[in-house]
Design a protein around this motif. Structure first.
Motif, PDB file in Angstrom:
ATOM      1  N   ASP A   3      40.081  46.128  18.239  1.00 46.47           N
ATOM      2  CA  ASP A   3      40.301  44.713  17.966  1.00 46.47           C
ATOM      3  C   ASP A   3      38.963  43.967  17.917  1.00 46.47           C
ATOM      4  OD1 ASP A   3      41.942  42.610  17.408  1.00 46.47           O
ATOM      5  OD2 ASP A   3      42.459  42.171  19.492  1.00 46.47           O
ATOM      6  N   ALA A   4      38.113  44.256  18.908  1.00 43.26           N
ATOM      7  CA  ALA A   4      36.802  43.594  18.971  1.00 43.26           C
ATOM      8  C   ALA A   4      35.936  44.003  17.781  1.00 43.26           C
ATOM      9  CB  ALA A   4      36.101  43.951  20.278  1.00 43.26           C
TER      10      ALA A   4
ATOM     11  N   ARG B 258      33.553  46.731  29.722  1.00 46.01           N
ATOM     12  CA  ARG B 258      33.370  45.681  28.708  1.00 46.01           C
ATOM     13  C   ARG B 258      34.694  45.110  28.231  1.00 46.01           C
ATOM     14  NH1 ARG B 258      30.141  48.162  23.979  1.00 46.01           N
ATOM     15  NH2 ARG B 258      29.400  46.048  23.591  1.00 46.01           N
ATOM     16  N   CYS B 259      35.797  45.635  28.700  1.00 42.92           N
ATOM     17  CA  CYS B 259      37.084  45.268  28.117  1.00 42.92           C
ATOM     18  C   CYS B 259      37.606  43.950  28.676  1.00 42.92           C
ATOM     19  CB  CYS B 259      38.109  46.360  28.370  1.00 42.92           C
ATOM     20  SG  CYS B 259      39.720  45.961  27.666  1.00 42.92           S
ATOM     21  N   PRO B 260      37.989  43.032  27.783  1.00 40.53           N
ATOM     22  CA  PRO B 260      38.521  41.744  28.265  1.00 40.53           C
ATOM     23  C   PRO B 260      39.866  41.908  28.979  1.00 40.53           C
ATOM     24  CG  PRO B 260      38.109  41.685  25.871  1.00 40.53           C
ATOM     25  CD  PRO B 260      37.912  43.096  26.319  1.00 40.53           C
ATOM     26  N   LYS B 261      40.561  43.019  28.761  1.00 43.98           N
ATOM     27  CA  LYS B 261      41.871  43.197  29.374  1.00 43.98           C
ATOM     28  C   LYS B 261      41.847  44.146  30.572  1.00 43.98           C
ATOM     29  CE  LYS B 261      45.659  43.237  26.976  1.00 43.98           C
ATOM     30  NZ  LYS B 261      46.756  43.702  26.087  1.00 43.98           N
ATOM     31  N   ALA B 262      40.676  44.587  30.979  1.00 37.37           N
ATOM     32  CA  ALA B 262      40.605  45.626  32.008  1.00 37.37           C
ATOM     33  C   ALA B 262      41.318  45.226  33.289  1.00 37.37           C
ATOM     34  CB  ALA B 262      39.148  45.954  32.300  1.00 37.37           C
TER      35      ALA B 262
ATOM     36  N   VAL C 259      47.020  46.111  22.685  1.00 35.47           N
ATOM     37  CA  VAL C 259      47.085  44.753  22.148  1.00 35.47           C
ATOM     38  C   VAL C 259      48.386  44.570  21.372  1.00 35.47           C
ATOM     39  CG1 VAL C 259      45.902  43.081  20.679  1.00 35.47           C
ATOM     40  CG2 VAL C 259      44.573  44.806  21.925  1.00 35.47           C
ATOM     41  N   GLU C 260      49.120  43.546  21.721  1.00 31.56           N
ATOM     42  CA  GLU C 260      50.375  43.247  21.013  1.00 31.56           C
ATOM     43  C   GLU C 260      50.045  42.578  19.685  1.00 31.56           C
ATOM     44  OE1 GLU C 260      53.562  43.303  22.628  1.00 31.56           O
ATOM     45  OE2 GLU C 260      52.945  43.714  24.703  1.00 31.56           O
TER      46      GLU C 260
ATOM     47  N   ARG D 246      40.944  37.712  30.334  1.00 32.42           N
ATOM     48  CA  ARG D 246      39.896  37.906  31.333  1.00 32.42           C
ATOM     49  C   ARG D 246      40.227  39.123  32.170  1.00 32.42           C
ATOM     50  NH1 ARG D 246      37.482  35.688  28.408  1.00 32.42           N
ATOM     51  NH2 ARG D 246      36.706  33.558  28.332  1.00 32.42           N
ATOM     52  N   PRO D 247      39.241  40.010  32.401  1.00 29.57           N
ATOM     53  CA  PRO D 247      39.511  41.217  33.186  1.00 29.57           C
ATOM     54  C   PRO D 247      39.929  40.873  34.615  1.00 29.57           C
ATOM     55  CG  PRO D 247      37.175  41.025  32.621  1.00 29.57           C
ATOM     56  CD  PRO D 247      37.865  39.925  31.929  1.00 29.57           C
ATOM     57  N   THR D 248      40.763  41.752  35.197  1.00 32.17           N
ATOM     58  CA  THR D 248      41.185  41.531  36.583  1.00 32.17           C
ATOM     59  C   THR D 248      40.582  42.573  37.519  1.00 32.17           C
ATOM     60  OG1 THR D 248      43.164  42.856  36.192  1.00 32.17           O
ATOM     61  CG2 THR D 248      43.383  40.480  35.899  1.00 32.17           C
ATOM     62  N   ILE D 249      39.536  43.262  37.056  1.00 28.91           N
ATOM     63  CA  ILE D 249      38.868  44.219  37.934  1.00 28.91           C
ATOM     64  C   ILE D 249      37.706  43.521  38.621  1.00 28.91           C
ATOM     65  CG2 ILE D 249      39.545  46.288  36.689  1.00 28.91           C
ATOM     66  CD1 ILE D 249      36.900  46.225  35.219  1.00 28.91           C
ATOM     67  N   SER D 250      37.186  44.141  39.679  1.00 26.23           N
ATOM     68  CA  SER D 250      36.148  43.479  40.460  1.00 26.23           C
ATOM     69  C   SER D 250      34.830  43.426  39.690  1.00 26.23           C
ATOM     70  CB  SER D 250      35.940  44.201  41.786  1.00 26.23           C
ATOM     71  OG  SER D 250      35.248  45.405  41.533  1.00 26.23           O
ATOM     72  N   ALA D 251      33.993  42.482  40.098  1.00 23.94           N
ATOM     73  CA  ALA D 251      32.764  42.195  39.361  1.00 23.94           C
ATOM     74  C   ALA D 251      31.852  43.411  39.236  1.00 23.94           C
ATOM     75  CB  ALA D 251      32.005  41.056  40.034  1.00 23.94           C
ATOM     76  N   ASP D 252      31.755  44.256  40.292  1.00 17.01           N
ATOM     77  CA  ASP D 252      30.804  45.365  40.139  1.00 17.01           C
ATOM     78  C   ASP D 252      31.347  46.487  39.262  1.00 17.01           C
ATOM     79  OD1 ASP D 252      31.688  44.541  42.743  1.00 17.01           O
ATOM     80  OD2 ASP D 252      31.594  46.665  43.311  1.00 17.01           O
ATOM     81  N   GLU D 253      32.572  46.343  38.793  1.00 14.69           N
ATOM     82  CA  GLU D 253      33.085  47.353  37.871  1.00 14.69           C
ATOM     83  C   GLU D 253      32.950  46.911  36.426  1.00 14.69           C
ATOM     84  OE1 GLU D 253      36.149  49.572  40.823  1.00 14.69           O
ATOM     85  OE2 GLU D 253      36.750  47.756  39.809  1.00 14.69           O
ATOM     86  N   ARG D 254      32.431  45.715  36.219  1.00 13.66           N
ATOM     87  CA  ARG D 254      32.277  45.301  34.839  1.00 13.66           C
ATOM     88  C   ARG D 254      30.893  44.726  34.580  1.00 13.66           C
ATOM     89  NH1 ARG D 254      34.283  39.641  34.365  1.00 13.66           N
ATOM     90  NH2 ARG D 254      34.927  39.038  36.423  1.00 13.66           N
ATOM     91  N   VAL D 255      30.612  44.568  33.290  1.00 13.04           N
ATOM     92  CA  VAL D 255      29.348  43.981  32.890  1.00 13.04           C
ATOM     93  C   VAL D 255      29.514  42.480  32.955  1.00 13.04           C
ATOM     94  CG1 VAL D 255      27.726  43.749  31.003  1.00 13.04           C
ATOM     95  CG2 VAL D 255      29.037  45.852  31.266  1.00 13.04           C
ATOM     96  N   ILE D 256      28.621  41.824  33.666  1.00 13.15           N
ATOM     97  CA  ILE D 256      28.752  40.380  33.738  1.00 13.15           C
ATOM     98  C   ILE D 256      27.696  39.760  32.839  1.00 13.15           C
ATOM     99  CG2 ILE D 256      28.899  38.405  35.255  1.00 13.15           C
ATOM    100  CD1 ILE D 256      30.322  40.173  36.926  1.00 13.15           C
TER     101      ILE D 256
END
Ligand SMILES: Nc1ncnc2c1ncn2[C@@H]1O[C@H](COP(=O)(O)OP(=O)(O)OP(=O)(O)O)[C@@H](O)[C@H]1O
Ligand SMILES: Nc1ncnc2c1ncn2[C@@H]1O[C@H](COP(=O)(O)OP(=O)(O)O)[C@@H](O)[C@H]1O
Ligand code: SF4
Ligand code: SF4
Ligand SMILES: [Mg+2]
Ligand SMILES: [Mg+2]
Lengths: 370, 343
Positions: A268-269, A309-313, A342-343, A352-362
């Motif tokens: 999608d991206a 990097r996933c917005p849905k993570a 993606v529907e 917005r991802p719901t995983i913790s900050a250290d698991e994603r790129v900020i």
């Protein structure tokens, strides 16, 4: 184009037999690690469990960001590399473990066209002898016979056969790419792997080569594996498209399906990022801007490799590796590897991802807030 | 008055094969806050014309004028040019490694750039500013990455670092030469977003050189189409796409796979661009043009206004009345202009 050369060619079927099948292909490259870490050797996970198939007479497009493993996969398929594990079946034959010598007769049937029409041609050799190489290597034709065959191929790809004795420098970029195509065609192969065949060319010339490849396909029944970073080109030439991310196929679908219903957030991206040459549409589209860069293929992220990097993570994505399979009731030939596909109509630029900050790129600054 | 006004620029190089006429009478201008897109195939003189303005073409024969805030850049000495480069006109190149020095930390290079032009700023202040800039262009953890060397950055990060450097002194004009050509579409989207946001924030004028018409459609206000060292057509963005006059512009757009929806075959421009050493007489596009007439092969068409729009210029002998031009298009190409949304 020359009618004679096409007389005996079979009709390319819309969904012919499977010519190439790749199952669970893995290719790791060892990396030079520092003395300190010598005990546990590190590897680049260039291709990490790829499965796909290409049908006779069709084109499979292969897309993905730089370094995701497209060229490595292509080279494994042609057995220019030994593979780490997995299976490659070409024309009904398992070629995964064939030696270089056993591969030699098969080389005529699997050819490659490269990106760089300059770099891949020896500047000191005449074009006729470059295109005639395959005949010389396989000792199938000599002297006048070889010249005649070479000139036939030159004509087929739209080069003037009288230019047989010219050097590569005397040709333009587009013509040099035609030389590359001619060389690949010398033996009328079944499969041609095109690795970025038009990326170095200007759009007007690029269109000439794409048309040429399409004509040759319908006349000679060729099968293509087509790698390109220009998604509009891939869309134009492919029947099916495989999207790769960090050594894996994340989505695989018939081309129109993929564009109409991208299921994987990465697809999608990717599609949303393609610039459209239409000022009215350019402004309207919601562009999904991915945070950060592709992580290192030496130690890929756990679970879904796209999760940083996933917005849905979501937490599941960090733990579980998603399977490549039909999602959301898609047809059996539309596969996506994502826990939260993606529907239709969903706008993930707002997710917005719901995983913790250290698991994603900020990301910070303008991009972060954009 | 325009921020930059280039008039009748000629640039040629002497080579062993003969004289390369890389730029042949190019004129253009850019206003503050505006983006001018320059498109054309490789070798059409896009880079040479902008590099010449910046005083970066060595050994070339140059004539013409490039007025930037009342000064002619083409007559300034090296010392004066150095003061303008970076401080007033920022540059981004296709290959970020060519302007980031491999042996120095990214942050240090930005600090040096700032301190060269602003002697009052302390090192600590300049470094804080460098972090702020890297942050601005979306480098994660900028306070740490500021001490990285260029090779520790990915291609996209280097390109963004270069934008940070180019923007560090708040230039009035930013020249970006194929800034995203080497990048993946996802990273390209990041970089273009940064350029756009910075432009909105600071009112910077931008010259964006690209061969990608998709990028042009996304960011440009005005477009200049170049071929064989000369300007073929110049117009605002929508006119360029929907009401272009020049057959080369038409050919470029028609060659695109994305153009006009699904189509079995693409429509390339036949042949290849001319040698800049031995240009054909008359219109340089004549050997490849679907509309070519006898006159085209002998007389060079001047760049002149199309219809009643004073900002739309085309260098072509076809009727400059758009109704007549479109009739011809129907006759020669067999179809009208692409679906034309209301202007
Ligand atoms: N011979 C090699 N030794 C070690 N690592 C390699 C080797 N060849 C490729 N790699 C690594 O494997 C990964 C995949 O590389 P590959 O060339 O297949 O990417 P690609 O998808 O073709 O990229 P591009 O779009 O830039 O051509 C990258 O991380 C690359 O650095
Ligand atoms: N230093 C040089 N010496 C000789 N020829 C040059 C030089 N720099 C550029 N050229 C030639 O000038 C022409 C225009 O080049 P350029 O502006 O780089 O094209 P582009 O539109 O792709 O940016 C090309 O034919 C190029 O080969
Ligand atoms: S599995 Fe999770 S992280 Fe991976 S693409 Fe799907 S939603 Fe994103
Ligand atoms: S002047 Fe003639 S040859 Fe040149 S673009 Fe116009 S119609 Fe074509
Ligand atoms: Mg590659
Ligand atoms: Mg250039």
């Amino acid at each position: 184009m020359n009618a004679e050369t096409t007389a005996t060619v079979p009709e390319p079927a819309a969904g012919g037999d499977v010519l190439l099948r790749v199952e669970n292909l893995v290719k790791y490259f060892p990396v030079q690690s520092s003395a300190f870490f010598r005990r546990d050797r590190e590897y680049v996970h260039a291709v990490d469990g790829v499965s796909l198939e290409v049908r006779q007479g069709q084109t499979l497009g292969l897309v993905g960001e730089t370094g995701c493993g497209k060229s490595t996969l292509a080279r494994c398929i042609l057995r220019l590399y030994n593979i780490t594990s997995g299976r490659i079946t070409f024309d009904g034959r398992d070629i995964s473990k064939l030696s270089a010598r056993q591969m030699r007769p098969l080389r005529r049937e699997m050819q490659m066209i490269f990106q760089d029409p300059y770099g891949s041609l020896n500047p000191r050799r005449r074009v006729g002898s470059i295109i005639g190489d395959p005949f010389a290597i396989h000792k199938t034709a000599t002297g006048q016979e070889r010249k005649r065959k070479v000139q036939e191929v030159m004509e087929l790809v739209g080069l003037n056969p009288e230019h047989f004795n010219r050097f590569p420098a005397e040709f333009s970029g587009g013509q040099r790419q035609r030389i590359g195509v001619a060389r690949a065609l010398a033996f009328r192969p079944k499969l041609i792997v095109c690795d970025e065949p038009v990326s170095a060319l200007d759009v007007s010339i690029q269109a000439q080569i794409i048309n040429l490849l399409a004509d040759l396909q319908s006349e000679l029944g060729l099968t293509y594996l087509f790698i390109a970073h220009d998604l509009s080109v891939v869309r134009h030439v492919s029947n099916k498209v495989a999207v790769m991310y960090l050594g894996q196929v994340t989505e695989l679908a018939p081309v129109d399906d993929l564009w109409a219903h991208p299921r994987h957030p990465y697809t999608d991206a990717l599609l949303s990022a393609v610039p459209v040459p239409d000022p009215d549409k350019a402004g309207q589209r919601e562009r999904i801007i991915l945070a950060g860069d592709v992580p290192s293929p030496i130690s890929p992220p756990s679970g879904c490799r796209f999760h940083p990097r996933c917005p849905k993570a979501a937490p599941t994505c960090v733990e579980k590796d998603p399977v490549l399979e039909p999602r959301l009731g898609d047809a059996a030939d539309h596969l996506a590897a994502c826990h939260f596909p993606v529907e239709d109509g969903e706008d993930i630029s707002k997710s917005r991802p719901t995983i913790s900050a250290d698991e994603r790129v900020i990301e910070s600054g303008l991009l972060g807030s954009a | 008055m325009a921020l930059l006004e280039v008039d009748d620029l000629h640039v040629s190089f002497r080579t062993s094969d003969g004289i390369v006429q890389a730029v042949r009478g190019v004129s253009f201008h850019v206003d503050a806050g505006q983006t001018l897109g320059i498109v054309g195939e490789s070798g059409s003189g896009k880079s040479v014309s902008t590099q010449t303005i910046m005083g970066l073409t060595r050994g070339a024969r140059i004539s013409g004028q490039a007025m930037f805030e009342g000064r002619d850049l083409l007559t300034l000495g090296q010392g004066e040019m150095r003061k303008i480069r970076g401080a007033e006109i920022g540059m981004i190149f296709q290959d970020p490694l060519s302007s980031l020095h491999p042996y120095y930390k990214v942050g240090w290079q930005i600090v040096e750039m700032i301190r060269q032009h602003d002697h009052d700023m302390s090192k600590a202040q300049a470094k804080a500013r460098a972090v702020e800039l890297l942050n601005l262009v979306g480098i994660p953890q900028a306070d740490r990455r500021v001490d990285d060397y260029p090779h520790q950055f990915s291609g996209g990060m280097r390109q963004r670092a270069m934008i940070a450097m180019a923007m560090s002194l708040n230039p009035k004009l930013l020249i970006a030469d194929e800034p995203t050509t080497a990048l993946d579409v996802t990273v390209q989207a990041q970089v273009l977003a940064v350029i756009k946001t910075l432009q909105e924030e600071f009112g910077t004028a931008v010259i964006l050189i690209t061969h990608d018409l998709g990028v042009v459609a996304d960011v440009a206000d005005n477009v200049q189409v170049m071929y064989a060292g000369a300007v073929m057509e110049k117009a605002d963005l929508r006119t360029t796409f929907f009401a272009h006059h020049h057959p080369y512009t038409e050919g470029l757009l028609q060659s695109l796979p994305a153009y006009g929806g699904e189509r079995e075959r693409l429509r390339p421009i036949h042949g290849q661009p001319p040698s800049l050493i031995n240009l054909p007489p008359g219109c340089p596009f004549a050997p490849r043009c679907a509309y070519v007439m006898d006159r085209c092969r002998t007389e060079v068409p001047p760049l002149a206004t199309v219809g009643t729009d004073a900002t739309h210029l085309s260098a072509c002998w076809l009727p400059h009345d758009m109704a007549a031009r479109n009739e011809l298009r129907l006759k020669v190409v067999g179809e009208p202009l692409p679906a034309q949304a209301e202007a």
